[in-house]
Design a protein around this motif. Structure first.
Motif, PDB file in Angstrom:
ATOM      1  N   MET A   1       4.957   6.184   3.202  1.00 47.63           N
ATOM      2  CA  MET A   1       4.975   4.936   2.455  1.00 47.63           C
ATOM      3  C   MET A   1       4.299   3.841   3.269  1.00 47.63           C
ATOM      4  SD  MET A   1       8.278   2.828   0.971  1.00 47.63           S
ATOM      5  CE  MET A   1       8.969   2.533   2.624  1.00 47.63           C
TER       6      MET A   1
ATOM      7  N   ARG B   1      -4.113   4.359  -0.810  1.00 46.41           N
ATOM      8  CA  ARG B   1      -2.955   3.484  -1.026  1.00 46.41           C
ATOM      9  C   ARG B   1      -3.104   2.174  -0.259  1.00 46.41           C
ATOM     10  NH1 ARG B   1      -2.805   7.319  -3.796  1.00 46.41           N
ATOM     11  NH2 ARG B   1      -0.987   8.439  -4.598  1.00 46.41           N
ATOM     12  N   SER B   2      -3.718   2.221   0.907  1.00 50.96           N
ATOM     13  CA  SER B   2      -3.932   1.006   1.696  1.00 50.96           C
ATOM     14  C   SER B   2      -4.803   0.015   0.939  1.00 50.96           C
ATOM     15  CB  SER B   2      -4.573   1.363   3.039  1.00 50.96           C
ATOM     16  OG  SER B   2      -4.871   0.192   3.779  1.00 50.96           O
TER      17      SER B   2
ATOM     18  N   ASP C   1      -3.195  -5.337  -4.650  1.00 53.24           N
ATOM     19  CA  ASP C   1      -1.966  -5.891  -5.233  1.00 53.24           C
ATOM     20  C   ASP C   1      -1.643  -7.251  -4.616  1.00 53.24           C
ATOM     21  OD1 ASP C   1      -1.747  -3.615  -6.740  1.00 53.24           O
ATOM     22  OD2 ASP C   1      -0.042  -2.778  -5.624  1.00 53.24           O
TER      23      ASP C   1
ATOM     24  N   GLU D   1      -5.257  -0.026  -2.323  1.00 50.39           N
ATOM     25  CA  GLU D   1      -4.523  -0.449  -3.511  1.00 50.39           C
ATOM     26  C   GLU D   1      -3.491  -1.518  -3.188  1.00 50.39           C
ATOM     27  OE1 GLU D   1      -4.883   3.993  -5.585  1.00 50.39           O
ATOM     28  OE2 GLU D   1      -2.954   3.272  -4.788  1.00 50.39           O
ATOM     29  N   LEU D   2      -2.819  -1.387  -2.045  1.00 49.71           N
ATOM     30  CA  LEU D   2      -1.813  -2.373  -1.653  1.00 49.71           C
ATOM     31  C   LEU D   2      -2.457  -3.730  -1.392  1.00 49.71           C
ATOM     32  CD1 LEU D   2       1.069  -3.123  -0.935  1.00 49.71           C
ATOM     33  CD2 LEU D   2       0.707  -2.170   1.360  1.00 49.71           C
TER      34      LEU D   2
ATOM     35  N   SER E   1       6.181  -5.430  -0.805  1.00 52.58           N
ATOM     36  CA  SER E   1       5.261  -4.648  -1.628  1.00 52.58           C
ATOM     37  C   SER E   1       5.034  -3.301  -0.958  1.00 52.58           C
ATOM     38  CB  SER E   1       3.930  -5.387  -1.793  1.00 52.58           C
ATOM     39  OG  SER E   1       4.112  -6.637  -2.427  1.00 52.58           O
ATOM     40  N   LYS E   2       4.910  -2.245  -1.751  1.00 57.04           N
ATOM     41  CA  LYS E   2       4.776  -0.911  -1.168  1.00 57.04           C
ATOM     42  C   LYS E   2       3.881  -0.012  -2.007  1.00 57.04           C
ATOM     43  CE  LYS E   2       7.390   1.943  -3.960  1.00 57.04           C
ATOM     44  NZ  LYS E   2       7.090   3.311  -4.419  1.00 57.04           N
ATOM     45  N   LYS E   3       3.350   1.000  -1.363  1.00 56.05           N
ATOM     46  CA  LYS E   3       2.657   2.122  -2.002  1.00 56.05           C
ATOM     47  C   LYS E   3       3.087   3.388  -1.263  1.00 56.05           C
ATOM     48  CE  LYS E   3      -0.132   0.048  -5.009  1.00 56.05           C
ATOM     49  NZ  LYS E   3      -0.144   0.346  -6.458  1.00 56.05           N
ATOM     50  N   ASP E   4       3.129   4.518  -1.953  1.00 54.49           N
ATOM     51  CA  ASP E   4       3.523   5.767  -1.283  1.00 54.49           C
ATOM     52  C   ASP E   4       2.714   6.931  -1.809  1.00 54.49           C
ATOM     53  OD1 ASP E   4       5.225   7.372  -3.414  1.00 54.49           O
ATOM     54  OD2 ASP E   4       5.862   5.281  -3.561  1.00 54.49           O
TER      55      ASP E   4
END
Length: 315
Positions: free
Chosen positions: A290, A118-119, A125, A121-122, A89-92
């Motif tokens: 990322m 993003r942290s 998820d 949000e990840l 799983s990733k966010k950038d």
């Protein structure tokens, strides 16, 4: 009322500074209660990780032997090997060099601010996926690997609506049934079934609507709560059942149609590669970072947990 002659007002002035607060207000929910409760287990050492489960033989009410008996060897049952896979799983975030340099309100670094978002949000998820009904996908056929979700594991202790079909295998989807209201009888019946199968869950995760429903259960009439004369206490945070005390926890990110009963000591989040930041190759006048993690869910023994599926989620 007449205005003073030749007065300079803000409408004509050209040099007034804007008043933009240095606080950024964001009330989006970031709590990940299930992920926090189960904690992190031993690192995974491969994309597929395994563990073992076992059961005791049923009690034998005829276990009486003659004096001087000759032993006949009993057959030993092997353990059951379970597994799951890790998914990536990733966010950038990408920020221009100019945006990073200009003076900003509410943050010094645009990239640091975006990566902090993003942290969160990840993690949301991961919470949503691990608590859900996702079937396992080992990545064959060119598809992305997907870890098996908590709800998909639960087979022994399930209360479901008409038409519900349990997953036929680790990789097969489940079929949701007809939604029905949550009742105290449904909760007590599932607690009894789970206890009969050896489980002792301590936490129940529900959506906001069903948290209110539980607060109306008749069992609350026998509760003892010390309150001040100017307070009104309506909620139920702990439900004391015949089979132990259950903490009722509202959860925003698991499937709202399901009440999950969990023993957090019997499940773990496993990381092959923990959440970390990577600097990606620079393209043009911008910087890209990322956040990525490779992770999977271990449900140590599915009989330790239970679920009430197919619940109504609003009035």
């Amino acid at each position: 009322m007449a205005k003073i002659t030749n007065v300079l007002t803000t409408a004509e002035a050209k040099g007034n500074r804007e008043d933009l607060s240095d606080v950024i207000y964001n009330i989006d929910p970031t709590a990940t209660p299930i992920m926090t409760a189960i904690g992190v287990g031993d690192p995974a050492n491969a994309i597929t990780f395994d563990w073992q489960t076992d059961t005791l033989a049923p009690a034998d009410p005829m276990n009486a032997q003659d004096e001087g008996f000759r032993n006949e060897n009993s057959q030993s049952a092997p353990t059951t090997r379970e597994n799951n896979v890790c998914q990536i799983s990733k966010k950038d975030a990408t920020v221009s060099r100019t945006q990073e340099k200009v003076r900003k309100a509410g943050r010094r670094s645009e990239m640091a601010y975006q990566m902090a978002k993003r942290s969160k949000e990840l993690k949301i998820d991961i919470e949503t996926i691990l608590s859900g009904a996702q079937a396992m996908n080992d990545g064959t056929g060119g598809t992305a690997r997907r870890t098996r979700g908590f709800e998909h594991f639960l087979l022994s202790n399930v209360s479901a609506g008409a038409g519900y079909v349990a997953p036929a295998s680790k990789t097969a989807p489940l079929t949701d049934g007809t939604q029905r209201p949550l009742t105290e009888t449904l909760l007590l019946d599932l607690l009894q079934k789970t206890w009969d199968n050896g489980g002792e869950p301590t936490q129940c995760y529900v959506n906001s609507y069903n948290k209110r429903i539980i607060s109306t259960f008749k069992g609350r009439e026998n509760s003892r709560v010390k309150i001040d004369k100017d307070e009104v206490v309506q909620s139920v945070d702990f439900y004391l059942s015949d089979f132990g005390e259950i903490k009722i926890i509202p959860s925003r990110h698991h499937r709202a149609r399901t009440a999950l009963l969990i023993d957090p000591t019997k499940a773990k989040l496993r990381y092959l590669d923990p959440i970390h930041s990577e600097d990606l190759a620079k393209v043009g006048d911008a910087e890209t970072k990322m956040l990525v993690a490779e992770w999977g869910l271990e449900v140590s023994n599915e009989k330790a947990h239970g679920k009430i599926a197919d619940l109504t989620t609003s009035a």
